[in-house]
Write a protein that holds these residues in place. Structure first.
Motif, PDB file in Angstrom:
ATOM      1  N   ASP A 117       0.829  -1.207   0.000  1.00  0.00           N
ATOM      2  CA  ASP A 117       0.000   0.000   0.000  1.00  0.00           C
ATOM      3  C   ASP A 117       0.863   1.257   0.000  1.00  0.00           C
ATOM      4  O   ASP A 117       1.915   1.289   0.630  1.00  0.00           O
ATOM      5  CB  ASP A 117      -0.884   0.041   1.246  1.00  0.00           C
ATOM      6  CG  ASP A 117      -1.979  -1.002   1.161  1.00  0.00           C
ATOM      7  OD1 ASP A 117      -2.282  -1.444   0.037  1.00  0.00           O
ATOM      8  OD2 ASP A 117      -2.522  -1.375   2.219  1.00  0.00           O
TER       9      ASP A 117
ATOM     10  N   PRO B  18       1.499   4.762   1.505  1.00  0.00           N
ATOM     11  CA  PRO B  18       1.108   5.285   2.814  1.00  0.00           C
ATOM     12  C   PRO B  18       0.204   6.502   2.674  1.00  0.00           C
ATOM     13  O   PRO B  18       0.226   7.180   1.647  1.00  0.00           O
ATOM     14  CB  PRO B  18       2.445   5.679   3.438  1.00  0.00           C
ATOM     15  CG  PRO B  18       3.330   5.958   2.279  1.00  0.00           C
ATOM     16  CD  PRO B  18       2.910   5.007   1.200  1.00  0.00           C
ATOM     17  N   ASP B  19      -0.559   6.761   3.710  1.00  0.00           N
ATOM     18  CA  ASP B  19      -1.460   7.907   3.704  1.00  0.00           C
ATOM     19  C   ASP B  19      -0.792   9.025   4.494  1.00  0.00           C
ATOM     20  O   ASP B  19      -0.567   8.887   5.691  1.00  0.00           O
ATOM     21  CB  ASP B  19      -2.798   7.509   4.338  1.00  0.00           C
ATOM     22  CG  ASP B  19      -3.834   8.599   4.146  1.00  0.00           C
ATOM     23  OD1 ASP B  19      -3.615   9.473   3.272  1.00  0.00           O
ATOM     24  OD2 ASP B  19      -4.841   8.589   4.855  1.00  0.00           O
TER      25      ASP B  19
ATOM     26  N   LEU C 142       5.835  11.923   6.589  1.00  0.00           N
ATOM     27  CA  LEU C 142       6.010  10.473   6.717  1.00  0.00           C
ATOM     28  C   LEU C 142       7.481  10.123   6.905  1.00  0.00           C
ATOM     29  O   LEU C 142       7.838   9.278   7.716  1.00  0.00           O
ATOM     30  CB  LEU C 142       5.471   9.760   5.475  1.00  0.00           C
ATOM     31  CG  LEU C 142       3.953   9.704   5.338  1.00  0.00           C
ATOM     32  CD1 LEU C 142       3.565   9.290   3.919  1.00  0.00           C
ATOM     33  CD2 LEU C 142       3.363   8.730   6.347  1.00  0.00           C
TER      34      LEU C 142
ATOM     35  N   ASP D 173       7.440   8.308  10.196  1.00  0.00           N
ATOM     36  CA  ASP D 173       6.937   6.942  10.014  1.00  0.00           C
ATOM     37  C   ASP D 173       8.040   5.928  10.321  1.00  0.00           C
ATOM     38  O   ASP D 173       8.974   5.768   9.539  1.00  0.00           O
ATOM     39  CB  ASP D 173       6.436   6.776   8.566  1.00  0.00           C
ATOM     40  CG  ASP D 173       5.942   5.366   8.280  1.00  0.00           C
ATOM     41  OD1 ASP D 173       5.851   4.566   9.240  1.00  0.00           O
ATOM     42  OD2 ASP D 173       5.648   5.057   7.110  1.00  0.00           O
TER      43      ASP D 173
ATOM     44  N   GLN E 247       8.676   3.272   7.521  1.00  0.00           N
ATOM     45  CA  GLN E 247       8.810   3.766   6.136  1.00  0.00           C
ATOM     46  C   GLN E 247       9.597   2.824   5.237  1.00  0.00           C
ATOM     47  O   GLN E 247       9.458   2.886   4.013  1.00  0.00           O
ATOM     48  CB  GLN E 247       9.410   5.158   6.101  1.00  0.00           C
ATOM     49  CG  GLN E 247      10.767   5.290   6.761  1.00  0.00           C
ATOM     50  CD  GLN E 247      11.163   6.763   6.894  1.00  0.00           C
ATOM     51  OE1 GLN E 247      11.574   7.382   5.945  1.00  0.00           O
ATOM     52  NE2 GLN E 247      11.002   7.329   8.075  1.00  0.00           N
TER      53      GLN E 247
ATOM     54  N   ARG F 243       8.952  -0.117   4.731  1.00  0.00           N
ATOM     55  CA  ARG F 243       7.972  -0.961   4.047  1.00  0.00           C
ATOM     56  C   ARG F 243       7.686  -0.430   2.637  1.00  0.00           C
ATOM     57  O   ARG F 243       7.623  -1.198   1.681  1.00  0.00           O
ATOM     58  CB  ARG F 243       6.671  -1.000   4.856  1.00  0.00           C
ATOM     59  CG  ARG F 243       5.617  -1.946   4.335  1.00  0.00           C
ATOM     60  CD  ARG F 243       4.325  -1.782   5.135  1.00  0.00           C
ATOM     61  NE  ARG F 243       3.823  -0.415   5.117  1.00  0.00           N
ATOM     62  CZ  ARG F 243       3.146   0.129   4.095  1.00  0.00           C
ATOM     63  NH1 ARG F 243       2.871  -0.587   3.044  1.00  0.00           N
ATOM     64  NH2 ARG F 243       2.731   1.376   4.151  1.00  0.00           N
ATOM     65  N   TRP F 244       7.529   0.888   2.505  1.00  0.00           N
ATOM     66  CA  TRP F 244       7.237   1.414   1.166  1.00  0.00           C
ATOM     67  C   TRP F 244       8.470   1.982   0.476  1.00  0.00           C
ATOM     68  O   TRP F 244       8.539   2.030  -0.744  1.00  0.00           O
ATOM     69  CB  TRP F 244       6.086   2.423   1.191  1.00  0.00           C
ATOM     70  CG  TRP F 244       6.226   3.530   2.210  1.00  0.00           C
ATOM     71  CD1 TRP F 244       5.921   3.457   3.532  1.00  0.00           C
ATOM     72  CD2 TRP F 244       6.701   4.873   1.988  1.00  0.00           C
ATOM     73  NE1 TRP F 244       6.181   4.667   4.153  1.00  0.00           N
ATOM     74  CE2 TRP F 244       6.647   5.556   3.239  1.00  0.00           C
ATOM     75  CE3 TRP F 244       7.154   5.564   0.858  1.00  0.00           C
ATOM     76  CZ2 TRP F 244       7.040   6.888   3.375  1.00  0.00           C
ATOM     77  CZ3 TRP F 244       7.532   6.893   1.008  1.00  0.00           C
ATOM     78  CH2 TRP F 244       7.473   7.535   2.249  1.00  0.00           C
TER      79      TRP F 244
ATOM     80  N   THR G  32       5.992   0.005  -3.983  1.00  0.00           N
ATOM     81  CA  THR G  32       4.544   0.024  -4.220  1.00  0.00           C
ATOM     82  C   THR G  32       4.205  -0.166  -5.701  1.00  0.00           C
ATOM     83  O   THR G  32       3.066  -0.478  -6.030  1.00  0.00           O
ATOM     84  CB  THR G  32       3.962   1.374  -3.763  1.00  0.00           C
ATOM     85  OG1 THR G  32       4.753   2.411  -4.351  1.00  0.00           O
ATOM     86  CG2 THR G  32       4.017   1.500  -2.253  1.00  0.00           C
TER      87      THR G  32
END
Lengths: 532, 411
Positions: free
Chosen positions: A43, A45-46, A52, A56, A59, A61-62, A85
């Motif tokens: 995903d 991130p939002d 972020l 985050d 971070q 992860r993305w 992503t």
């Protein structure tokens, strides 16, 4: 004789396939659409990019991907190929389509929505001359542009020096606000434009398939959160993946994801496509007509495997270069949130007017590691320097004329398509001239090209592939007519960039979509005149 | 649901076994002095006061409890075993006793003789005996903890002559084997199973591999076995009887044929040599990551970043650590001399590692502070100053790299 399952089979759910399918389903025809079926895994991130990055803890992860995708793709040509992503949009293409590349950075997609999941969103209307001698009805094409643009959502209209070049301002909303660097650069250009234009350099707003305001259907307007590289979570940037919902509303539409078409065979009343489905299972889809929109390389592979004697073709693409510009007065400034899509665009006259075209981007929204790897310093030395420098820099890409390429596609006896990259002898020299002229042109607008930053990309890294089966006034086998119908495979229509007669140095997606819509609309009428 | 009662469930083998049993779907009742974190239920149990294990369920009993300080006689332990056996008999179930490779009637140590006595009682009652070799691995405990401590601390390691041999078994493999036995106990009633790597290996070599797995390379000093016996006697005299006993047992380990029992259980044991080699590699990757991340961040990296780097090397670089110079590992900022463009360009692998370290470092809030000019963190002037301050160091590093380059090209 059993009637075919479908009136039209559309191969591919990228912008071309979706654009061709709309007029067909709207006319009530039964349309099947097959594609590679890949869906996003990670995903986006939002949040806002800088926020972020500062806060985050997850971070990686993305930024890297749970499987360290960014490191696996360390050698790839563009930061996009390292975005975890977007990994789904590029994965498995060559193997699934049985394509091999030589000296060519081949990119293709098995994703629902194809490469529009990861595109730069540049949009232009082709000039009449860009369509070569193919007798295309200008009014039909204009109507198609309008119809496609209404669905895609364009922005960037401005009364500037590129309005005529882009040719889409009648269809586009105003532009997303520029960040402060670009605003300053645009201001400097405005002060020196007379001289710049005399030197063949023009600058203006980038025209983009990005929503400036919220649209019906749940897509939201750009809020400059800077995550463009990873894929907009607001869906402000157009992806044809999001258009499938609109197609599914029509009763005659069937989406068959995760089915790859290898070749087409003549059926009792039209065409049979044998597909390879998930887990090696397959289907035979029968349709009266077929629209190939799998992307130039995949569509060419299918056409060559299906048409005896059609074994080789030219492959047009746009040589690409990238460079960085430094705006000294902003040195040391801190990073500010802003859009990471293209902000300004420029063209350069060469042998022909506006032969080179490019876009400028903020450095914000790109990992610093993307710059660190090119710095002529140690990582520890470059980090504080880039931290102070990057917020005062912008990056640019530019597309050079396709006449500088000599790339080809060829089908082997075993059905493998070989893409071989090549360039004209004067390509390097042309690139060097462009570098020098752009450096001078930007210097006149107060921006310094960073020494050593101008780099020509590998053949294929541009991902603007086209022209293997061009539309011609009198097509030979392996070429197509103005309906995209391939000579030798009657009833098979090419709706993607493989049918483009020329490839000007422009963002061609919107033109391809308009052409696909036009072909879909013509097919819808032709199907009505012949009983099934 | 299948249940098993485990005495000594909080010990070294016991805690690993309890964990393995639970993840294999067993309900674990811990019978021990302290409550176990890995059991579904706990009942108090003490070898010194072997009251029956009071719970109503008819579960098999895995008997792992042992008196560790050696200050009491063997009678307590044997009596405790009898109580357990009686209880099992009443409930129609059985005892699986985990003994030792050194169990012998004529063992030179009380430890071995006690184990042998308990074995006899268990076998007579139709129970099952498992004799593991030298148990190692996992979270250190028992004898392994003692050996590991020695291996990590020692500057020299005795190479005992003549070399006594050991047959290691990983604690998780032992747990898996015990579970296999519990799956079909009827095949093993009244029998002794031998569990260890089939090939005996010299104890001192094994200790060296263990030390290497933790980044140590102690010198080998040959020591006559007689001296060890004397040392053990001394240790016994000063009160460390259990340890002394075990050290003496080590010298007198009879080789154990294990292949047929392993085959009957359908179990292939991991080799300690591979386990230690893998750990040594992992350690080297972690060390490299810690140095490189510190180098690109200019500060100590968070542990998650180091783990991620080591994982990247394992997953993407065939788990091969780079042969970095020791000075670079000790003082990572000196790596800047190796990271000059010319040296970097000449070594694609080195370039990849620096890039990977930078990418991993950047993907964290710590990295964002280092790499991004975030608003509210430092002024424009300070960023200027930091950028300028980096230049003299870069010039020095460039000079050092030229020197390195010349030396290399000469060499």
């Amino acid at each position: 004789m059993t009637p075919p399952d479908f009136d039209v089979l559309v191969v591919g759910s990228g912008p071309a396939g979706v654009a061709a399918a709309f007029p067909l389903v709207e006319a009530g025809w039964r349309v099947a659409m097959v594609d590679g079926g890949a869906q996003p895994g990670t995903d986006v991130p939002d949040g806002e990019y800088l926020d972020l990055r500062a806060t985050d803890p997850g971070q990686a992860r993305w930024l890297l991907g749970a499987d360290l995708h960014a490191l696996r793709a360390a050698e790839a040509n563009s930061p996009k190929f390292r975005a975890a992503t977007l990994a789904f949009a590029f994965r498995d293409f060559a193997a699934a389509n049985r394509v091999v590349a030589q000296r060519f950075a081949l990119v293709g997609s098995m994703a629902v929505g194809g490469l529009s999941n990861a595109w730069g969103c540049g949009v232009t209307r082709f000039a009449a001359s860009d369509w070569g001698d193919a007798s295309i009805d200008a009014r039909e094409l204009d109507a198609a542009y309008a119809s496609v643009a209404a669905r895609v959502g364009l922005s960037g209209a401005a009364d500037d020096d590129l309005a005529a070049f882009f040719g889409v301002d009648d269809l586009a909303r105003g532009a997303i606000p520029l960040d402060r660097l670009h605003a300053w650069l645009a201001g400097c250009y405005a002060g020196s434009r007379r001289a710049a234009k005399a030197d063949g350099f023009r600058m203006g707003r980038a025209r983009l398939a990005v929503l400036a305001q919220d649209a019906p259907g749940g897509r939201q307007g750009c809020d400059a959160r800077g995550l463009c590289l990873w894929g907009c979570p607001r869906r402000a940037t157009y992806s044809s993946r999001h258009d499938l919902a609109g197609l599914r509303r029509h009763a005659g539409f069937v989406h068959l994801p995760a089915h790859v078409v290898e070749r087409l065979e003549r059926g009792a009343a039209g065409w049979l496509a044998r597909t390879r489905g998930p887990d090696g299972g397959g289907k035979t889809v029968a349709a009266r007509r077929v629209v190939l929109a799998a992307g130039t390389v995949a569509s060419t592979a299918i056409a060559m495997r299906s048409l005896a004697g059609f074994r080789a073709a030219q492959l047009l693409h746009l040589p690409m270069a990238a460079f960085a510009l430094w705006l000294p007065r902003f040195t040391g400034a801190h990073a500010v949130p802003g859009p990471a899509t293209a902000q300004l665009a420029f063209t350069l006259d060469g042998d022909a007017p506006q032969e080179v075209c490019g876009y400028t981007f903020s450095t914000h929204g790109l990992p610093m590691t993307e710059f660190l790897r090119h710095a002529p310093l140690s990582a520890a030395g470059a980090a504080p320097l880039l931290r102070a420098l990057l917020p005062s820099c912008i990056v640019a890409n530019c597309f050079l004329p396709s006449r500088l390429t000599r790339s080809r596609v060829e089908l082997r006896d075993d059905g493998t398509l070989v893409v071989t990259g090549g360039e004209a002898e004067d390509a390097a020299e042309f690139g060097e001239r462009v570098r020098a002229r752009l450096a001078a042109a930007f210097a006149a607008s107060g921006a310094r090209m960073l020494p050593g930053s101008f780099r020509r990309g590998a053949a294929g890294a541009d991902v603007h592939y086209a022209g293997t089966m061009p539309m011609r006034a009198s097509p030979r086998p392996g070429e197509c007519d103005a309906d995209g119908e391939l000579r030798g495979l009657e009833g098979v229509h090419l709706a993607d960039a493989s049918a483009l007669p020329t490839l000007p140095a422009k963002s061609h997606t919107l033109a391809v979509m308009a052409n696909a819509h036009r072909i879909g609309a013509r097919l819808a009428r032709r199907l009505a005149t012949v009983p099934p | 649901m299948r249940s098993v009662t485990v005495t000594g469930a909080t010990g070294y083998v016991g805690s690993h076994f309890a964990r393995a049993a639970r993840s294999a779907g067993w309900r674990v009742v811990a019978a021990s002095r302290h409550a176990s974190a890995h059991a579904d239920a706990s009942v108090p149990y003490d070898l010194r006061t072997p009251a029956p294990v009071l719970h109503a369920e008819a579960t098999p009993i895995v008997h792992l409890a042992v008196l560790t300080d050696g200050s009491d006689g063997p009678e307590l332990e044997i009596a405790a075993a009898r109580t357990l056996l009686e209880e099992a008999r009443k409930r129609g179930t059985y005892v699986l006793f985990v003994s030792s490779q050194v169990a012998r009637a004529d063992a030179p140590t009380a430890y071995g003789r006690t184990k042998h006595s308990i074995e006899e009682v268990v076998l007579a009652a139709g129970g099952i005996v498992v004799r593991p070799g030298l148990v190692y691995g996992g979270e250190a405990g028992g004898l392994y903890a003692t050996l590991l401590r020695a291996a990590r601390r020692a500057v020299v390691l005795p190479a005992i002559v003549p070399a006594p041999c050991v047959q290691p078994v990983h604690v998780d493999d032992l747990a898996a084997a015990l579970l296999r036995v519990l799956e079909s106990p009827e095949r093993w009633f009244g029998r002794v199973l031998h569990l260890a790597e089939p090939e005996p290996q010299p104890f001192s070599a094994w200790m060296h591999e263990l030390a290497a797995a933790f980044g140590r390379a102690p010198r080998r000093v040959p020591v006559p076995a007689a001296l060890v016996r004397a040392g053990a006697a001394l240790a016994a005299a000063i009160g460390a009887r259990s340890l002394a006993d075990r050290a003496r047992s080590l010298l007198a380990i009879p080789p154990m044929a294990t292949a047929s029992d392993l085959a009957a259980l359908g179990l292939a044991l991991r080799s300690s040599r591979e386990v230690f080699a893998r750990r040594a590699v992992r350690r080297a990757c972690v060390r490299e990551g810690a140095a490189l991340l510190r180098y690109v961040l200019g500060a100590a990296p968070g542990p998650a970043l180091v783990r991620r780097y080591a994982r990247a090397i394992e997953a993407l670089r065939d788990a091969q650590p780079l042969p970095l110079p020791r000075w670079g590992l000790r003082i990572p900022c000196l790596l800047r001399a190796l990271d000059q463009p010319r040296l970097r360009a000449a070594d694609a692998e080195w370039q990849w590692r620096v890039h990977a370290a930078a990418a991993i470092a950047e993907a964290s809030p710590q990295g964002a502070r280092r790499f991004l000019a975030l608003a509210g963190r430092g002024s424009r002037a300070r960023r200027f100053a930091a950028a300028l301050a980096a230049l003299p160091a870069e010039a020095l590093a460039r000079a050092a790299s030229l020197a390195l380059n010349t030396r290399r090209s000469r060499g």
